[in-house]
Design a protein around this motif. Sequence first.
Motif, short mmCIF file in Angstrom:
data_model
loop_
_atom_site.label_atom_id
_atom_site.label_comp_id
_atom_site.label_asym_id
_atom_site.label_seq_id
_atom_site.Cartn_x
_atom_site.Cartn_y
_atom_site.Cartn_z
N LYS A 158 15.86 4.52 -14.27
CA LYS A 158 14.72 3.65 -14.55
C LYS A 158 13.40 4.31 -14.16
N GLY A 165 12.41 -3.70 -19.06
CA GLY A 165 13.31 -2.99 -19.97
C GLY A 165 12.75 -1.69 -20.55
N MET A 168 14.09 2.75 -19.50
CA MET A 168 15.42 2.57 -18.87
C MET A 168 16.47 3.23 -19.73
N GLU A 200 20.24 3.76 -10.35
CA GLU A 200 21.04 2.66 -9.80
C GLU A 200 22.43 2.68 -10.43
N LYS A 201 23.38 2.15 -9.70
CA LYS A 201 24.68 1.83 -10.28
C LYS A 201 24.42 0.86 -11.44
N TYR A 202 25.04 1.10 -12.59
CA TYR A 202 24.84 0.21 -13.74
C TYR A 202 25.83 -0.95 -13.66
N LEU A 203 25.29 -2.15 -13.59
CA LEU A 203 26.13 -3.36 -13.58
C LEU A 203 26.41 -3.73 -15.03
N HIS A 235 14.94 -7.71 -24.34
CA HIS A 235 14.18 -8.00 -23.12
C HIS A 235 13.17 -9.12 -23.30
N LEU A 277 20.04 -9.31 -10.59
CA LEU A 277 21.24 -9.32 -11.41
C LEU A 277 22.30 -9.99 -10.54
N GLU A 287 13.55 -6.55 -9.58
CA GLU A 287 12.09 -6.47 -9.70
C GLU A 287 11.48 -7.75 -9.16
N ILE A 436 23.92 -11.29 -19.67
CA ILE A 436 22.74 -10.68 -20.31
C ILE A 436 23.05 -10.06 -21.67
C1 MV4 Z 1 19.87 -3.21 -14.87
C2 MV4 Z 1 20.99 -3.54 -15.66
C3 MV4 Z 1 22.24 -3.17 -15.19
N1 MV4 Z 1 22.35 -2.51 -14.01
N2 MV4 Z 1 20.03 -2.56 -13.71
C4 MV4 Z 1 16.57 -4.78 -17.95
C5 MV4 Z 1 15.15 -5.16 -17.73
C6 MV4 Z 1 14.84 -4.85 -16.32
N3 MV4 Z 1 14.16 -5.98 -15.75
C7 MV4 Z 1 16.14 -4.55 -15.65
N4 MV4 Z 1 17.13 -4.51 -16.69
C8 MV4 Z 1 18.41 -4.22 -16.40
N5 MV4 Z 1 18.63 -3.56 -15.24
C9 MV4 Z 1 21.25 -2.21 -13.29
N6 MV4 Z 1 21.39 -1.55 -12.15
C10 MV4 Z 1 20.79 -4.23 -16.86
C11 MV4 Z 1 19.50 -4.56 -17.24
C12 MV4 Z 1 19.40 -5.29 -18.49
C13 MV4 Z 1 18.99 -6.63 -18.53
C14 MV4 Z 1 18.61 -7.30 -17.38
C15 MV4 Z 1 18.21 -8.61 -17.43
C16 MV4 Z 1 18.22 -9.29 -18.63
C17 MV4 Z 1 18.58 -8.65 -19.79
C18 MV4 Z 1 18.99 -7.32 -19.77
C19 MV4 Z 1 19.37 -6.68 -20.93
C20 MV4 Z 1 19.75 -5.37 -20.88
C21 MV4 Z 1 19.78 -4.68 -19.68
#
Ligand code: MV4
Length: 449
Positions: A158, A165, A168, A200-203, A235, A277, A287, A436
Amino acid sequence: MFEKILIANRGEIALRVIRAAREMGIQTVAVHSTADSDAMHVRMADESVCIGPPSGTDSYLSIPAIIAACEVTGAQAIHPGYGFLSENANFVQIVEDHDLAFIGPTAEHIRIMGDKITAKDTMRNLGVPCVPGSDGGVPTLSEAKKLGEEMGYPVIIKATAGGGGRGMKVAQNADEMEHAFMTARSEGKAAFGNDEVYIEKYLTTPRHIEIQVFGDGKGKAVHLGERDCSLQRRHQKVFEEAPGPSITPEERDRIGKVCADAVARIDYAGAGTIEFLYENGEFYFIEMNTRLQVEHPVTEVIFGVDLVREQIRVAEGLPMSFTQDDLVINGHAIEVRINAEKLPEFSPRPGTITQFHAPGGLGVRMDSALYDGYKIPPYYDSLIAKLIVHGRDRASALARLNRALSELIVDGVDTTVPLFHALLQEPDILSGEYNIHWLEHWLETNLQD
Ligand code: MV4
């Protein structure tokens, strides 16, 4: 006490602020571009000032024009709404340098939360649980690859200046790291002039849960529970609800207290949202937004509070009008965002509203600056109305949403209303089982011809 405030925004959020101010006996000044001379916010305010040509950059984002409008009208404070200048630390500094009040947090708090690495570091130090990842920035590809091996894939790269979004990239494995790292860096550089990135670790299947916080700027703060905003497309949120269907009262109390304590300790002033998340019963900070958010009404209706009134009070140096113990949830609320867009592409559809009828009745709130004959200009965001429904429980709120949507008439332009009629037929929406990725997947299988 403020006698007159200026609203540096347009559309429904400008009306929202004008309404709160009027109830407090405060005079209002609207600002507008030449494209918005006939806009509802101009009609509804006590005074108005034209601040520039149609382009947002030359009007609603023009700091000199807005400061001058305050000087000409004698407004003592500025409410920024959301978007535009609401999270611009430089603007807040200039406002204060002109002996005007900014209705929102300090420039310093906006700056801290605007840099995602600093925000995460600050929150971690305040005891807020974060997504596991790099401590701070990752300057080189080799360090990124080393972290990927240590943490285990998938990871997400990121841009520190990003958010919402942008900038990223996900790397599913070591082979994808080089491309993801370079792309996140160059997107950060191109969009924000900052190529610093973190990892970051991807969730994989979280929900987006955000906690509403509110501080008095003097060490006191409260939380107003969560909103589930998982239903998003690219987003952009489309459907938000409170309380979150997956969150228990115990979880709410725990994470809410962590968030309220964190913002109290930094003397945070006004409304803020801490985004998480949420996966497998755990919250992971991503954030913080230092503004009033589009979806704030769902929180207002379940708690029975006026967040804009509180923002103005705190900016005047008054205490908040409630304590944590006063804040009790009543029922369930849902907001849908009605955009002037054509499905299935969600392409903007400005144009003239030939017929408009807002739904009403018990538990229905419509935040909109539309009127019969209004011409939606092509220069701004396509949000034209927020329909908020309130019921004693989630099932009643869903039934009320269905009823309110059937009363609503917006003719002359295409809107996202058909999407909500369709979503209300979906078992996963009715049961609250979505994350999400649910909406994007549903749109692919249901709307693409
Ligand atoms: C993430 C994630 C998975 N794992 N971070 C997208 C916008 C930004 N605010 C953060 N985002 C994400 N961060 C980690 N470590 C997945 C997203 C993300 C997402 C988050 C919230 C709502 C919709 C989303 C759609 C795609 C990815």
